[in-house]
Scaffold this active site. Structure first.
Site, PDB file in Angstrom:
ATOM      1  N   ASP A  87     -25.025  -1.123  -2.966  1.00  0.00           N
ATOM      2  CA  ASP A  87     -25.458  -1.444  -1.609  1.00  0.00           C
ATOM      3  C   ASP A  87     -25.599  -2.951  -1.457  1.00  0.00           C
ATOM      4  OD1 ASP A  87     -25.522   1.100  -0.613  1.00  0.00           O
ATOM      5  OD2 ASP A  87     -27.686   1.370  -0.835  1.00  0.00           O
ATOM      6  N   LYS A 131     -23.964  -2.027   3.786  1.00  0.00           N
ATOM      7  CA  LYS A 131     -23.989  -1.900   5.239  1.00  0.00           C
ATOM      8  C   LYS A 131     -24.689  -3.109   5.842  1.00  0.00           C
ATOM      9  CE  LYS A 131     -24.380   3.181   5.089  1.00  0.00           C
ATOM     10  NZ  LYS A 131     -24.511   3.339   3.639  1.00  0.00           N
ATOM     11  N   MET A 149     -36.968  -0.714   8.704  1.00  0.00           N
ATOM     12  CA  MET A 149     -35.863  -0.845   9.664  1.00  0.00           C
ATOM     13  C   MET A 149     -36.391  -0.908  11.093  1.00  0.00           C
ATOM     14  SD  MET A 149     -33.318   1.950   7.865  1.00  0.00           S
ATOM     15  CE  MET A 149     -34.648   3.150   7.646  1.00  0.00           C
TER      16      MET A 149
END
Length: 309
Positions: free
Chosen positions: A35, A62, A173
């Protein structure tokens, strides 16, 4: 011969917080599927420190709003590599099972007949608040906490919005939905004065702490241009942070005690801010000065009101 897949939690991005078992898995791997957040920085640090990681590294990281390799593609890649006889490490930021979709990947691989081992990691939900001196639980302040994904907006009237400030809420997030989250939570049992901390880039070079309340945090975050990755902590435990010295203490006294409390908070703020700087922690000093200035203005207004009455 079929290979294996090992899900490894890289922690918040500091190689020192990678588990020993995770390091051993990286050293033995044929290929590492990594990641962006946490994982790549850990690999870079290990290399800089002389660790021998000979595996091929495939980046599937991402970015907000941009997923070059979708989750289905990652699942299929893990199976493809393992079926080719390679020992695969799926290196994920934080802990694979805390908003990491680790169990999804495990189930997909196992359905293809591939053995999967899981190596837990240090989740940013706990470790990043610690950078700012914020315990998620503290005797007499908070006996419980929740970790919530704020990628989607918090629903008014839900269990999250009904909890009080003595229950610590950690939002992951949550930068893009911060204003909405603050509005919903302030309308619930917590109220607008509930303390909030935003810790940006915990353990990274851009580490920064912004402190406010549910009533002020959206404006402060906008002024400071807060960006992801960041962890948001909501609750009374935020007052325990050395960066929260300028917050008005929770008051149970009469209104005429407020000016004294504000002055005491400012005195504590200077000593605790100095201690934080001496410890080498990142401090948004401009924000601290701005909040301190607002308290001085508030104190002056309260004094004028008292003299008039």
């Amino acid at each position: 011969m079929t290979g294996t897949v090992t899900l490894v939690g890289a922690g918040p991005g500091d190689a020192g917080l990678l588990t020993l078992r995770g390091l051993r898995a990286l050293e033995k791997a044929d290929v590492i599927v990594a990641d962006r957040l946490g994982a790549r920085s850990v690999l870079a640090q290990l290399e800089a420190e002389g660790s021998v990681i000979a595996a091929e590294v495939i980046d599937v990281g991402k970015l907000p709003g941009h997923h070059p390799v979708p989750q289905d593609g990652i699942n299929e890649l893990l199976v493809e590599l393992a079926l080719a006889g390679r020992d695969v490490v799926r290196l994920k930021g934080g802990d694979p099972f805390v908003f990491g979709r680790g169990r999804e990947e495990q189930l997909f691989c196992e359905a293809a007949g591939i053995r999967v081992d899981v190596v837990p990691g240090v989740t940013s939900a706990v470790s990043v608040p610690a950078v700012a001196g914020i315990p998620l639980t503290h005797r007499g302040v908070s006996a419980s906490f929740s970790v919530v994904s704020a990628h989607d907006q918090i629903e008014p009237g839900g269990s999250v919005s009904r909890s009080g400030a003595d229950h610590t809420l950690v939002l992951l997030m949550g930068v893009s939905t911060l204003a909405h989250s603050a509005h919903v939570l302030a309308a619930g049992a917590r109220g607008t004065d509930c303390p909030v901390a935003i810790v940006e880039d915990g353990y990274g070079s851009g580490e920064r702490v912004t402190i406010g309340t549910l009533g002020t945090i959206a404006q402060l975050a906008a002024a400071a241009q807060v960006r992801s990755p960041a962890v948001v902590v909501v609750g009374e435990v935020v007052r325990l942070s050395p960066f929260a010295a300028a917050l008005v203490p929770a008051s149970t006294d009469a209104e005429d005690a407020a000016p004294r409390a504000s002055a005491a908070a400012r005195r504590r703020g200077r000593s605790r801010l100095t201690a934080a700087l001496d410890a080498g922690l990142a401090v948004d000093t401009g924000l601290v000065r701005a909040i301190d200035s607002s308290f001085r203005s508030s104190h002056s207004a309260s004094s004028r009101k008292a003299s008039l009455s």
